[in-house]
Design a protein around this motif. Structure first.
Motif, PDB file in Angstrom:
ATOM      1  N   GLY A 116     -16.627  32.171  -0.903  1.00 17.24           N
ATOM      2  CA  GLY A 116     -15.471  32.081  -1.795  1.00 17.24           C
ATOM      3  C   GLY A 116     -14.214  31.675  -1.047  1.00 17.24           C
ATOM      4  O   GLY A 116     -13.424  30.861  -1.536  1.00 17.24           O
ATOM      5  N   ALA A 117     -14.019  32.231   0.148  1.00 15.40           N
ATOM      6  CA  ALA A 117     -12.855  31.862   0.953  1.00 15.40           C
ATOM      7  C   ALA A 117     -12.928  30.400   1.377  1.00 15.40           C
ATOM      8  O   ALA A 117     -11.909  29.693   1.392  1.00 15.40           O
ATOM      9  CB  ALA A 117     -12.758  32.770   2.184  1.00 15.40           C
ATOM     10  N   LEU A 118     -14.122  29.913   1.700  1.00 11.96           N
ATOM     11  CA  LEU A 118     -14.256  28.504   2.067  1.00 11.96           C
ATOM     12  C   LEU A 118     -13.973  27.585   0.887  1.00 11.96           C
ATOM     13  O   LEU A 118     -13.340  26.535   1.042  1.00 11.96           O
ATOM     14  CB  LEU A 118     -15.649  28.235   2.634  1.00 11.96           C
ATOM     15  N   ILE A 119     -14.421  27.962  -0.292  1.00 13.30           N
ATOM     16  CA  ILE A 119     -14.156  27.147  -1.488  1.00 13.30           C
ATOM     17  C   ILE A 119     -12.664  27.159  -1.819  1.00 13.30           C
ATOM     18  O   ILE A 119     -12.096  26.132  -2.195  1.00 13.30           O
ATOM     19  CB  ILE A 119     -15.006  27.636  -2.683  1.00 13.30           C
ATOM     20  N   ILE A 120     -12.009  28.295  -1.654  1.00 12.16           N
ATOM     21  CA  ILE A 120     -10.561  28.358  -1.873  1.00 12.16           C
ATOM     22  C   ILE A 120      -9.838  27.476  -0.860  1.00 12.16           C
ATOM     23  O   ILE A 120      -8.854  26.810  -1.185  1.00 12.16           O
ATOM     24  CB  ILE A 120     -10.081  29.817  -1.816  1.00 12.16           C
ATOM     25  N   LEU A 121     -10.338  27.429   0.366  1.00 10.79           N
ATOM     26  CA  LEU A 121      -9.770  26.554   1.389  1.00 10.79           C
ATOM     27  C   LEU A 121      -9.911  25.090   0.996  1.00 10.79           C
ATOM     28  O   LEU A 121      -8.991  24.291   1.200  1.00 10.79           O
ATOM     29  CB  LEU A 121     -10.451  26.830   2.726  1.00 10.79           C
ATOM     30  N   VAL A 122     -11.045  24.723   0.411  1.00  8.31           N
ATOM     31  CA  VAL A 122     -11.244  23.348  -0.053  1.00  8.31           C
ATOM     32  C   VAL A 122     -10.253  23.012  -1.161  1.00  8.31           C
ATOM     33  O   VAL A 122      -9.600  21.960  -1.139  1.00  8.31           O
ATOM     34  CB  VAL A 122     -12.697  23.142  -0.540  1.00  8.31           C
ATOM     35  N   ILE A 123     -10.098  23.901  -2.120  1.00  9.24           N
ATOM     36  CA  ILE A 123      -9.176  23.663  -3.234  1.00  9.24           C
ATOM     37  C   ILE A 123      -7.738  23.573  -2.730  1.00  9.24           C
ATOM     38  O   ILE A 123      -6.966  22.708  -3.152  1.00  9.24           O
ATOM     39  CB  ILE A 123      -9.338  24.764  -4.298  1.00  9.24           C
ATOM     40  N   TYR A 124      -7.385  24.420  -1.794  1.00  5.28           N
ATOM     41  CA  TYR A 124      -6.038  24.422  -1.211  1.00  5.28           C
ATOM     42  C   TYR A 124      -5.730  23.078  -0.556  1.00  5.28           C
ATOM     43  O   TYR A 124      -4.661  22.499  -0.765  1.00  5.28           O
ATOM     44  CB  TYR A 124      -5.951  25.576  -0.211  1.00  5.28           C
ATOM     45  N   HIS A 125      -6.664  22.556   0.237  1.00  8.14           N
ATOM     46  CA  HIS A 125      -6.414  21.295   0.916  1.00  8.14           C
ATOM     47  C   HIS A 125      -6.481  20.109  -0.045  1.00  8.14           C
ATOM     48  O   HIS A 125      -5.805  19.095   0.177  1.00  8.14           O
ATOM     49  CB  HIS A 125      -7.385  21.109   2.083  1.00  8.14           C
ATOM     50  N   LEU A 126      -7.267  20.204  -1.099  1.00  5.91           N
ATOM     51  CA  LEU A 126      -7.253  19.141  -2.107  1.00  5.91           C
ATOM     52  C   LEU A 126      -5.915  19.092  -2.848  1.00  5.91           C
ATOM     53  O   LEU A 126      -5.428  18.017  -3.186  1.00  5.91           O
ATOM     54  CB  LEU A 126      -8.399  19.330  -3.102  1.00  5.91           C
ATOM     55  N   LEU A 127      -5.313  20.252  -3.084  1.00  5.31           N
ATOM     56  CA  LEU A 127      -3.982  20.272  -3.693  1.00  5.31           C
ATOM     57  C   LEU A 127      -2.942  19.664  -2.763  1.00  5.31           C
ATOM     58  O   LEU A 127      -2.047  18.940  -3.208  1.00  5.31           O
ATOM     59  CB  LEU A 127      -3.599  21.703  -4.080  1.00  5.31           C
ATOM     60  N   PHE A 128      -3.039  19.955  -1.474  1.00  7.71           N
ATOM     61  CA  PHE A 128      -2.139  19.338  -0.511  1.00  7.71           C
ATOM     62  C   PHE A 128      -2.339  17.822  -0.488  1.00  7.71           C
ATOM     63  O   PHE A 128      -1.380  17.064  -0.392  1.00  7.71           O
ATOM     64  CB  PHE A 128      -2.365  19.900   0.897  1.00  7.71           C
ATOM     65  N   TYR A 129      -3.586  17.384  -0.553  1.00 11.58           N
ATOM     66  CA  TYR A 129      -3.868  15.946  -0.576  1.00 11.58           C
ATOM     67  C   TYR A 129      -3.260  15.292  -1.818  1.00 11.58           C
ATOM     68  O   TYR A 129      -2.704  14.197  -1.741  1.00 11.58           O
ATOM     69  CB  TYR A 129      -5.372  15.697  -0.529  1.00 11.58           C
ATOM     70  N   ALA A 130      -3.348  15.958  -2.955  1.00  9.03           N
ATOM     71  CA  ALA A 130      -2.795  15.407  -4.192  1.00  9.03           C
ATOM     72  C   ALA A 130      -1.272  15.304  -4.124  1.00  9.03           C
ATOM     73  O   ALA A 130      -0.687  14.378  -4.691  1.00  9.03           O
ATOM     74  CB  ALA A 130      -3.214  16.265  -5.381  1.00  9.03           C
ATOM     75  N   GLN A 131      -0.633  16.225  -3.422  1.00  8.58           N
ATOM     76  CA  GLN A 131       0.821  16.203  -3.337  1.00  8.58           C
ATOM     77  C   GLN A 131       1.334  15.249  -2.268  1.00  8.58           C
ATOM     78  O   GLN A 131       2.282  14.506  -2.489  1.00  8.58           O
ATOM     79  CB  GLN A 131       1.359  17.605  -3.056  1.00  8.58           C
ATOM     80  N   LEU A 132       0.714  15.261  -1.094  1.00  9.03           N
ATOM     81  CA  LEU A 132       1.247  14.508   0.038  1.00  9.03           C
ATOM     82  C   LEU A 132       0.602  13.143   0.233  1.00  9.03           C
ATOM     83  O   LEU A 132       1.139  12.310   0.956  1.00  9.03           O
ATOM     84  CB  LEU A 132       1.092  15.328   1.323  1.00  9.03           C
ATOM     85  N   LYS A 133      -0.553  12.928  -0.360  1.00  7.41           N
ATOM     86  CA  LYS A 133      -1.304  11.664  -0.242  1.00  7.41           C
ATOM     87  C   LYS A 133      -1.597  11.298   1.215  1.00  7.41           C
ATOM     88  O   LYS A 133      -1.606  10.133   1.581  1.00  7.41           O
ATOM     89  CB  LYS A 133      -0.545  10.511  -0.913  1.00  7.41           C
ATOM     90  N   GLU A 134      -1.831  12.299   2.053  1.00  5.19           N
ATOM     91  CA  GLU A 134      -2.251  12.042   3.423  1.00  5.19           C
ATOM     92  C   GLU A 134      -3.765  12.242   3.495  1.00  5.19           C
ATOM     93  O   GLU A 134      -4.295  13.244   3.017  1.00  5.19           O
ATOM     94  CB  GLU A 134      -1.549  12.984   4.396  1.00  5.19           C
ATOM     95  N   SER A 135      -4.433  11.296   4.105  1.00  6.38           N
ATOM     96  CA  SER A 135      -5.898  11.307   4.086  1.00  6.38           C
ATOM     97  C   SER A 135      -6.484  12.463   4.888  1.00  6.38           C
ATOM     98  O   SER A 135      -7.632  12.851   4.674  1.00  6.38           O
ATOM     99  CB  SER A 135      -6.435   9.984   4.608  1.00  6.38           C
ATOM    100  N   PHE A 136      -5.708  13.029   5.815  1.00  8.18           N
ATOM    101  CA  PHE A 136      -6.209  14.144   6.615  1.00  8.18           C
ATOM    102  C   PHE A 136      -6.679  15.286   5.731  1.00  8.18           C
ATOM    103  O   PHE A 136      -7.758  15.849   5.945  1.00  8.18           O
ATOM    104  CB  PHE A 136      -5.118  14.629   7.572  1.00  8.18           C
TER     105      PHE A 136
END
Length: 83
Positions: free
Chosen positions: A10-30
């Motif tokens: 569950g913590a790993l899936i939350i980490l994935v969602i967290y970084h996908l939200l950052f990707y959606a906001q910042l548009k950085e491929s990292f």
């Protein structure tokens, strides 16, 4: 023991969602590649633990044996793309 595994995944899936939200906001491929890497890491760990995906494929060992090399290929390629 299953509660701890559930919290871990569950913590790993939350980490994935967290970084996908950052990707959606910042548009950085990292952030996108990191979330893909963590997602395939979750798939690999669920195979290695023998408690999650092996329960889905318990009746069909052929499916398990054919799906595992694809998980390893995707994990290796996501590691290269993330690095």
């Amino acid at each position: 023991q299953y509660i701890l595994l559930g919290l871990f995944y569950g913590a790993l899936i939350i980490l994935v969602i967290y970084h996908l939200l950052f990707y959606a906001q910042l548009k950085e491929s990292f952030y996108g590649w990191y979330s893909v890497f963590i997602l395939f890491q979750v798939l690999y760990l669920s195979f290695r633990d023998g408690t999650v995906l092996t329960l889905f494929f318990s009746d069909c060992s052929v499916c398990f044996n054919s799906f595992y090399p694809w998980v390893m290929l995707c994990l290796s390629s996501s590691t290269v793309l993330y690095a």
